[in-house]
Design a protein around this motif. Structure first.
Motif, short mmCIF file in Angstrom:
data_model
loop_
_atom_site.label_atom_id
_atom_site.label_comp_id
_atom_site.label_asym_id
_atom_site.label_seq_id
_atom_site.Cartn_x
_atom_site.Cartn_y
_atom_site.Cartn_z
N THR A 67 35.40 39.81 42.88
CA THR A 67 36.37 38.70 42.88
C THR A 67 36.38 38.02 41.52
N SER A 68 35.21 37.78 40.95
CA SER A 68 35.13 37.15 39.63
C SER A 68 35.78 38.02 38.56
N GLY A 69 35.54 39.32 38.63
CA GLY A 69 36.17 40.23 37.68
C GLY A 69 37.68 40.24 37.79
N LEU A 70 38.17 40.25 39.01
CA LEU A 70 39.62 40.20 39.22
C LEU A 70 40.21 38.90 38.69
N ALA A 71 39.48 37.80 38.88
CA ALA A 71 39.97 36.50 38.40
C ALA A 71 40.14 36.52 36.88
N GLY A 72 39.18 37.08 36.19
CA GLY A 72 39.27 37.17 34.74
C GLY A 72 40.43 38.03 34.28
N ARG A 73 40.60 39.16 34.92
CA ARG A 73 41.70 40.06 34.55
C ARG A 73 43.05 39.45 34.91
N LEU A 74 43.10 38.72 36.00
CA LEU A 74 44.34 38.08 36.41
C LEU A 74 44.74 36.97 35.43
N SER A 75 43.75 36.22 34.97
CA SER A 75 44.06 35.14 34.04
C SER A 75 44.53 35.67 32.69
N ALA A 76 44.14 36.89 32.34
CA ALA A 76 44.57 37.50 31.08
C ALA A 76 45.83 38.34 31.24
N LEU A 77 46.39 38.34 32.41
CA LEU A 77 47.51 39.22 32.75
C LEU A 77 48.79 38.90 31.99
N GLY A 78 49.08 37.64 31.84
CA GLY A 78 50.36 37.27 31.24
C GLY A 78 51.51 37.70 32.14
N SER A 79 52.49 38.34 31.57
CA SER A 79 53.66 38.76 32.36
C SER A 79 53.75 40.27 32.48
N ASP A 80 52.63 40.95 32.39
CA ASP A 80 52.58 42.41 32.46
C ASP A 80 52.66 42.88 33.91
N ALA A 81 53.85 43.26 34.33
CA ALA A 81 54.08 43.65 35.73
C ALA A 81 53.37 44.94 36.09
N VAL A 82 53.22 45.84 35.15
CA VAL A 82 52.56 47.12 35.44
C VAL A 82 51.09 46.86 35.75
N ARG A 83 50.43 46.06 34.94
CA ARG A 83 49.03 45.71 35.22
C ARG A 83 48.94 44.87 36.50
N ALA A 84 49.91 44.01 36.74
CA ALA A 84 49.91 43.19 37.95
C ALA A 84 49.99 44.05 39.20
N ALA A 85 50.79 45.11 39.15
CA ALA A 85 50.90 46.01 40.30
C ALA A 85 49.57 46.69 40.57
N ALA A 86 48.88 47.12 39.52
CA ALA A 86 47.57 47.75 39.68
C ALA A 86 46.55 46.75 40.23
N LEU A 87 46.58 45.52 39.71
CA LEU A 87 45.66 44.49 40.21
C LEU A 87 45.94 44.17 41.68
N SER A 88 47.20 44.14 42.05
CA SER A 88 47.54 43.88 43.45
C SER A 88 46.91 44.91 44.37
N GLU A 89 46.90 46.16 43.93
CA GLU A 89 46.29 47.21 44.74
C GLU A 89 44.78 47.01 44.83
N GLU A 90 44.15 46.62 43.74
CA GLU A 90 42.71 46.35 43.77
C GLU A 90 42.40 45.17 44.68
N ILE A 91 43.22 44.15 44.64
CA ILE A 91 43.03 42.98 45.49
C ILE A 91 43.20 43.37 46.95
N ARG A 92 44.19 44.20 47.23
CA ARG A 92 44.41 44.68 48.61
C ARG A 92 43.20 45.44 49.11
N ARG A 93 42.64 46.32 48.27
CA ARG A 93 41.46 47.09 48.67
C ARG A 93 40.25 46.17 48.91
#
Length: 112
Positions: A67-93
């Motif tokens: 969860t902490s790792g995801l939080a860091g990556r999410l905060s650095a995401l900006g408006s990158d929808a491709v990375r956001a889609a991948a993060l969404s899948e990790e969050i779902r898992r």
């Protein structure tokens, strides 16, 4: 200087499946919403009536670290929808992992 909202569809960014017909800004917003929902759920479990059982379960530390790792990556995401889609899948898992934890702690059913 004004920033333009990225309204390109996911398929224009090379995304397929559930993200193909969703605007880029919505994909990013959805990743943030999914993460907030997960963290809210984890807080409810940690401080709820079975909190000690959750915190002492062997999978809890790994969930906390992820969860902490995801939080860091999410905060650095900006408006990158491709990375956001991948993060969404990790969050779902990770949310599915939490489902397993809820069953392990209380097999008869516990809202969580």
């Amino acid at each position: 200087m004004s920033r333009r909202i990225d309204d390109r569809l996911g398929k224009e960014l090379g995304l397929t499946g559930r993200h193909a017909d969703v605007p880029a800004f919505q994909i990013v917003n959805d990743a943030h919403d999914r993460f907030l929902s997960l963290t809210s759920r984890l807080i409810s479990l940690e401080y709820g009536p079975y909190g000690d059982a959750f915190k002492s379960h062997p999978s809890w530390p790994a969930i906390d670290i992820e969860t902490s790792g995801l939080a860091g990556r999410l905060s650095a995401l900006g408006s990158d929808a491709v990375r956001a889609a991948a993060l969404s899948e990790e969050i779902r898992r990770l949310d599915e992992t939490v489902d397993g934890l809820v069953i392990a702690v209380n097999p008869e059913g516990l809202p969580g």
